[in-house]
Design a protein around this motif. Structure first.
Motif, mmCIF file in Angstrom:
data_model
loop_
_atom_site.group_PDB
_atom_site.id
_atom_site.type_symbol
_atom_site.label_atom_id
_atom_site.label_comp_id
_atom_site.label_asym_id
_atom_site.label_seq_id
_atom_site.Cartn_x
_atom_site.Cartn_y
_atom_site.Cartn_z
ATOM 1 N N GLN A 81 0.841 -1.188 0.000
ATOM 2 C CA GLN A 81 0.000 0.000 0.000
ATOM 3 C C GLN A 81 0.880 1.243 0.000
ATOM 4 O OE1 GLN A 81 -3.384 -0.411 3.045
ATOM 5 N NE2 GLN A 81 -1.865 -1.892 3.779
ATOM 6 N N THR A 82 0.414 2.272 -0.671
ATOM 7 C CA THR A 82 1.112 3.549 -0.690
ATOM 8 C C THR A 82 0.118 4.662 -0.416
ATOM 9 O OG1 THR A 82 2.728 2.753 -2.305
ATOM 10 C CG2 THR A 82 2.524 5.135 -2.063
ATOM 11 N N THR A 83 0.550 5.659 0.358
ATOM 12 C CA THR A 83 -0.304 6.808 0.618
ATOM 13 C C THR A 83 0.544 8.062 0.714
ATOM 14 O OG1 THR A 83 -2.148 7.600 1.975
ATOM 15 C CG2 THR A 83 -0.239 6.726 3.164
ATOM 16 N N GLY A 84 -0.103 9.202 0.515
ATOM 17 C CA GLY A 84 0.546 10.494 0.690
ATOM 18 C C GLY A 84 1.228 11.050 -0.536
ATOM 19 N N SER A 85 1.273 10.313 -1.629
ATOM 20 C CA SER A 85 2.009 10.777 -2.812
ATOM 21 C C SER A 85 1.434 12.102 -3.327
ATOM 22 C CB SER A 85 1.943 9.739 -3.931
ATOM 23 O OG SER A 85 2.523 8.521 -3.512
ATOM 24 N N VAL A 86 2.296 13.095 -3.444
ATOM 25 C CA VAL A 86 1.893 14.396 -3.969
ATOM 26 C C VAL A 86 2.090 14.384 -5.481
ATOM 27 C CG1 VAL A 86 2.411 16.875 -3.961
ATOM 28 C CG2 VAL A 86 2.406 15.581 -1.814
ATOM 29 N N ASP A 112 -10.463 13.640 9.089
ATOM 30 C CA ASP A 112 -10.442 13.452 7.645
ATOM 31 C C ASP A 112 -10.521 11.982 7.273
ATOM 32 O OD1 ASP A 112 -10.513 14.661 5.198
ATOM 33 O OD2 ASP A 112 -8.518 15.532 5.309
ATOM 34 N N ASP A 113 -10.449 11.093 8.271
ATOM 35 C CA ASP A 113 -10.615 9.671 7.973
ATOM 36 C C ASP A 113 -12.075 9.281 7.829
ATOM 37 O OD1 ASP A 113 -11.137 10.102 10.641
ATOM 38 O OD2 ASP A 113 -9.945 8.427 11.381
ATOM 39 N N VAL A 114 -13.011 10.176 8.124
ATOM 40 C CA VAL A 114 -14.426 9.880 7.894
ATOM 41 C C VAL A 114 -14.628 9.570 6.409
ATOM 42 C CG1 VAL A 114 -16.737 10.884 7.812
ATOM 43 C CG2 VAL A 114 -15.335 11.170 9.854
ATOM 44 N N ALA A 115 -15.223 8.435 6.135
ATOM 45 C CA ALA A 115 -15.441 7.926 4.772
ATOM 46 C C ALA A 115 -14.131 7.591 4.071
ATOM 47 C CB ALA A 115 -16.272 8.894 3.935
ATOM 48 N N ASP A 116 -13.052 7.429 4.871
ATOM 49 C CA ASP A 116 -11.767 6.951 4.352
ATOM 50 C C ASP A 116 -11.125 7.883 3.327
ATOM 51 O OD1 ASP A 116 -11.648 4.720 5.984
ATOM 52 O OD2 ASP A 116 -12.744 3.455 4.570
ATOM 53 N N PHE A 117 -11.062 9.168 3.656
ATOM 54 C CA PHE A 117 -10.391 10.119 2.783
ATOM 55 C C PHE A 117 -9.050 10.574 3.346
ATOM 56 C CE2 PHE A 117 -14.589 10.339 0.910
ATOM 57 C CZ PHE A 117 -14.292 10.417 -0.442
ATOM 58 N N ALA A 118 -8.576 9.940 4.404
ATOM 59 C CA ALA A 118 -7.289 10.313 4.992
ATOM 60 C C ALA A 118 -6.160 9.509 4.365
ATOM 61 C CB ALA A 118 -7.315 10.089 6.502
ATOM 62 N N SER A 119 -4.965 10.079 4.405
ATOM 63 C CA SER A 119 -3.767 9.400 3.886
ATOM 64 C C SER A 119 -3.235 8.464 4.967
ATOM 65 C CB SER A 119 -2.711 10.428 3.475
ATOM 66 O OG SER A 119 -2.497 11.372 4.519
ATOM 67 N N TYR A 120 -4.008 7.432 5.229
ATOM 68 C CA TYR A 120 -3.751 6.495 6.329
ATOM 69 C C TYR A 120 -3.760 5.076 5.782
ATOM 70 C CZ TYR A 120 -4.953 3.509 10.304
ATOM 71 O OH TYR A 120 -4.981 2.497 11.238
ATOM 72 N N ILE A 121 -2.780 4.265 6.189
ATOM 73 C CA ILE A 121 -2.746 2.852 5.815
ATOM 74 C C ILE A 121 -2.352 2.018 7.023
ATOM 75 C CG2 ILE A 121 -2.389 3.027 3.324
ATOM 76 C CD1 ILE A 121 0.585 2.987 3.748
ATOM 77 N N GLN A 122 -2.696 0.741 6.986
ATOM 78 C CA GLN A 122 -2.398 -0.166 8.092
ATOM 79 C C GLN A 122 -2.167 -1.570 7.555
ATOM 80 O OE1 GLN A 122 -6.360 0.216 10.037
ATOM 81 N NE2 GLN A 122 -6.545 -1.995 9.756
ATOM 82 N N ASP A 123 -1.438 -2.358 8.330
ATOM 83 C CA ASP A 123 -1.213 -3.754 7.990
ATOM 84 C C ASP A 123 -0.939 -4.516 9.274
ATOM 85 O OD1 ASP A 123 0.067 -6.280 6.976
ATOM 86 O OD2 ASP A 123 -0.177 -5.240 5.059
ATOM 87 N N THR A 124 -1.627 -5.632 9.472
ATOM 88 C CA THR A 124 -1.457 -6.406 10.698
ATOM 89 C C THR A 124 -0.304 -7.396 10.611
ATOM 90 O OG1 THR A 124 -3.107 -8.006 9.928
ATOM 91 C CG2 THR A 124 -3.883 -6.203 11.325
ATOM 92 N N ALA A 125 0.311 -7.505 9.431
ATOM 93 C CA ALA A 125 1.481 -8.381 9.273
ATOM 94 C C ALA A 125 2.528 -7.668 8.433
ATOM 95 C CB ALA A 125 1.075 -9.709 8.638
ATOM 96 N N PRO A 126 3.034 -6.528 8.905
ATOM 97 C CA PRO A 126 3.941 -5.731 8.086
ATOM 98 C C PRO A 126 5.310 -6.385 7.941
ATOM 99 C CG PRO A 126 3.834 -4.816 10.297
ATOM 100 C CD PRO A 126 2.813 -5.925 10.237
ATOM 101 N N THR A 127 5.926 -6.175 6.784
ATOM 102 C CA THR A 127 7.287 -6.680 6.547
ATOM 103 C C THR A 127 8.273 -5.558 6.264
ATOM 104 O OG1 THR A 127 6.761 -7.003 4.206
ATOM 105 C CG2 THR A 127 6.456 -8.900 5.683
ATOM 106 N N GLY A 128 7.779 -4.359 6.011
ATOM 107 C CA GLY A 128 8.669 -3.241 5.758
ATOM 108 C C GLY A 128 7.889 -1.980 5.464
ATOM 109 N N ILE A 129 8.524 -0.841 5.743
ATOM 110 C CA ILE A 129 7.907 0.451 5.465
ATOM 111 C C ILE A 129 8.939 1.328 4.775
ATOM 112 C CG2 ILE A 129 8.501 1.294 7.788
ATOM 113 C CD1 ILE A 129 5.943 3.017 7.655
ATOM 114 N N ARG A 130 8.479 2.155 3.855
ATOM 115 C CA ARG A 130 9.365 3.004 3.069
ATOM 116 C C ARG A 130 8.830 4.428 3.080
ATOM 117 N NH1 ARG A 130 12.670 1.905 -1.532
ATOM 118 N NH2 ARG A 130 12.871 3.678 -2.955
#
Length: 399
Positions: A200-205, A375-393
């Motif tokens: 997943q990727t979020t926040g890209s301008v 801003d997360d109401v109706a999922d419009f926030a730049s937010y991601i999650q993972d319950t089994a993460p292997t790496g973040i960039r």
């Protein structure tokens, strides 16, 4: 997936640091657990140990030697920082140097990507371009060591003239929960990629998005003072506190909402069910799964989603407050009597709206941003999650 505002959640708690005030915990100390409410399928695949963190500097204006990274936050109620080797170190008053400030900067590789690691903690990843940030270790009200965080909206803050920004995260045995935030300000374009059960990727301008956001905010008379040269755009709530934004900006819209729903119903749908409300005796009173009511908010309450729009973690009042807060900021409460509105094309269409949030959403490639606390109401926030993460960039993208 059930929208986050419809779950049993603690609102995104933002502690607003003022110059000279010690902040006991970073602004995102509680963004994670509520995102997992009701989740059982992936619980057995919880994250374990340190999580690989890659810093990729692709901003095009500052080389690696001019980029300074800080990972600060809290674990088990104590303020901590991450060292270069990925271990946690407590904040200590003795860390202040001769200039009165700590130097917790992590260095990047001379070129290319930098590999770090994240231990379990809640915190922020700050990036400063050109100059280092000045974090000061101080004693909090209980005598414990704490950090004064940068406050880019306070002219007397020692970091006011430093180009900087941050991403937020909580990483624990339940997984990784992270976002790029514009709740306080918008300055440095960056994106987060999270690998785990999926990528997943979020926040890209988008290309030119930063300049477009600065230009759009400058064009709205009431919001123009929020633009600080080419350093940042200050969020209007902080601008209000700094005397840069009108304390009564939203008053006509708030009054019209109160007047309109004196004569008809507003419905708010949450995970607990549907609430039906009208203004009675100057309070917006809702019936449904529980009786909840709200006094008329101020402009500051709307911008901070606090005060008369505060959202307790009770599963009823909190989610309704979140939806109302989003409706005010997106100016959808008058155009749609069934909330939350979920069509992005309906947001920010009124003249009285949160033009700052509108601009930062328009700046991102996927239209998602954290322009205000709910801003997360109706999922419009730049937010991601993972319950089994292997790496973040974390990637610093071009200006």
């Amino acid at each position: 997936m059930t929208p986050r505002h419809q779950r049993s959640l603690t609102r995104r708690r933002t502690l607003f640091a003022l110059g000279g005030a010690a902040v006991a915990i970073p602004a995102i100390a509680t963004i994670a657990p509520h995102a997992l409410a009701g989740t059982t399928e992936n619980s057995a695949k919880a994250a374990g140990g340190s999580l690989p963190l890659t810093i990729a500097n692709s901003n095009g204006s500052f080389d690696n030697t001019s980029v300074h990274v800080y990972i600060v936050g809290n674990q088990d109620g104590k303020q901590v920082r991450v060292t270069q080797d990925g271990t946690l170190a407590p904040i200590s008053l003795s860390d202040n140097g001769a200039d009165g400030f700590t130097d917790y900067a992590l260095t990047l590789a001379d070129s290319g990507e930098t590999q770090l690691s994240l231990p379990y903690m809640s915190g922020r990843i700050y990036v400063a371009l050109g100059e280092k940030l000045k974090f000061k270790a101080v004693a909090d009200g209980n005598g414990n060591a704490a950090l004064q965080y940068p406050a880019g909206w306070v002219t007397s803050d020692p970091n006011y003239a430093v180009l900087h920004d941050c991403a937020e995260f909580t990483y624990n045995s339940a997984g990784m929960f992270c976002n790029t935030t514009m709740v306080d300000m918008f300055s440095v374009p960056m994106s987060i990629r999270l690998n785990g059960d999926k990528e997943q990727t979020t926040g890209s301008v988008r290309d030119g998005g930063r300049a477009a956001a600065f230009s759009a905010v400058k064009q709205v008379e009431e919001f123009a003072p929020l633009v600080v040269d080419d350093f940042r755009i200050i969020a209007p709530g902080h601008g209000l506190d700094a005397g840069l934004f009108a304390k009564d900006y939203f008053a006509p819209y708030i009054d019209e909402v109160w007047s309109t729903y004196t004569g008809k119903d507003l419905t708010v749908t949450t995970n607990a069910g549907t609430f039906t409300g009208r203004v009675r005796a100057d309070k917006f009173t809702f019936d449904g799964p529980a009786a909840v009511s709200f006094s008329k908010p101020s402009t500051r309450d709307v911008l901070f989603c606090d005060g008369n729009l505060a959202a307790p973690n009770d599963g009823t009042t909190g989610p309704v407050a979140a939806v109302l807060g989003a409706g005010f900021n997106r100016s959808t409460l008058l155009s749609n009597p069934a909330q939350p509105s979920t069509a992005a094309g309906d947001f920010y269409r009124a003249e009285l709206t949160n033009h700052y949030a509108k601009a930062v959403h328009a700046a991102t490639a996927d239209g998602k941003a954290y322009g205000f606390a709910f801003d997360d109401v109706a999922d419009f926030a730049s937010y991601i999650q993972d319950t089994a993460p292997t790496g973040i960039r974390l990637t610093l993208t071009p200006f």
